[in-house]
Design an enzyme around this catalytic site. Structure first.
Site, mmCIF file in Angstrom:
data_model
loop_
_atom_site.group_PDB
_atom_site.id
_atom_site.type_symbol
_atom_site.label_atom_id
_atom_site.label_comp_id
_atom_site.label_asym_id
_atom_site.label_seq_id
_atom_site.Cartn_x
_atom_site.Cartn_y
_atom_site.Cartn_z
ATOM 1 N N ASP A 109 0.815 -1.166 -0.043
ATOM 2 C CA ASP A 109 0.003 0.052 -0.009
ATOM 3 C C ASP A 109 0.961 1.365 0.087
ATOM 4 O OD1 ASP A 109 -2.282 -1.907 0.273
ATOM 5 O OD2 ASP A 109 -2.306 -1.534 2.362
HETATM 6 N N1 URA Z 1 -1.269 -5.743 3.836
HETATM 7 C C1 URA Z 1 -1.924 -4.808 3.833
HETATM 8 O O1 URA Z 1 -2.853 -4.409 4.348
HETATM 9 N N2 URA Z 1 -1.041 -3.783 3.259
HETATM 10 C C2 URA Z 1 0.091 -3.964 2.602
HETATM 11 O O2 URA Z 1 0.895 -2.899 2.023
HETATM 12 C C3 URA Z 1 0.707 -5.212 2.588
HETATM 13 C C4 URA Z 1 0.013 -6.367 3.142
#
Ligand code: URA
Length: 235
Positions: free
Chosen positions: A101
């Site tokens: 993310d």
């Molecule tokens: N899980 C998440 O919630 N975000 C990420 O970036 C990776 C795994």
């Protein structure tokens, strides 16, 4: 192999750029400048670029410490993209292995090896990924069992999904912090798993993919080529 192909792959560049490099008389084979694109190389020929050895490498494996504020994409109209942090390599060939993310930091792999990428991301391969999380509320021992059993999350509002068994290792000194290992890669999975046990993730960093750990010498935004030993840890 033809010289232009060798130069293109070794420099991770486009065919046109490789031909320009050859035309510029910067390539020598066994000490002699060669300007013919179709010059045929033999196995023992030594190739230099600007008088430095030019090694033919078919596959490139990069480890980045992804910074916050970047999305895992090659282009975007709004956000900064991780590929723009990469110099020296042909962006077209590189695959971003999995997605983190925009506000997640840590271990991100980029490669032109499609088979390895598939091994690391296919849901059928169960490749472990370890994350360090900080949350607003402390984890409990019960959460460990819930994660082990398989947390229920929602892929969309009306689509529940039972996650595969995951490990939750709570920091003994501060129970807001933990290491979570999952073998899947659903959208926002770690955040949703924590939400499902009543916690909001305030910080998330990926530490490990399979047996390969993030090189802590890399500052956010920095990257490096993997060594042979590090590549083995991904397999
Ligand atoms: N899980 C998440 O919630 N975000 C990420 O970036 C990776 C795994």
């Amino acid at each position: 192999m033809r010289l232009d192909k060798y130069v293109r792959v070794a420099l991770q560049t486009s065919r046109n750029d490789a031909r320009q490099v050859i035309k510029n008389k910067t390539i020598k084979v066994n000490g002699k400048i060669i300007t013919k694109n179709d010059y045929f190389l033999n196995d023992n020929d030594s190739v230099t670029y600007n008088d430095k050895p030019l090694i033919y490498k078919k596959f490139i494996y990069l480890m980045m410490n992804k910074p916050q504020g970047y999305i895992c994409a090659k282009e975007d109209k709004i956000h900064k993209v991780v590929i723009d942090l990469i110099d020296d390599y042909n962006h077209n060939d590189l695959i971003i292995v999995g997605r983190l993310d925009i506000d997640t930091e840590g271990l991100l792999l980029l490669t032109n090896d499609g088979i390895l990428c598939h091994m690391l991301t296919s849901p059928k391969k169960d490749c472990p990924k370890e994350y360090y999380v900080q949350t607003d509320i402390e984890f409990t021992d019960e959460d460990i069992l819930v994660f082990k059993e398989g947390v229920e999350i929602y892929e969309t509002v009306d689509k529940p999904y039972k996650c595969k068994s995951a490990s939750l290792e709570i920091d003994k000194n501060d129970k807001h912090n933990a290491k979570i290992t999952i073998t899947e890669g659903k959208y926002h999975q770690v955040k949703k798993m924590c939400k499902s046990v009543g916690k909001t993730v305030t910080y998330l960093k990926r530490l490990k993919v399979n047996r390969l750990s993030l090189d802590e010498k890399l500052k956010p935004g920095e990257y490096k080529e993997l060594t042979e030993e590090e590549i083995e840890l991904l397999k």
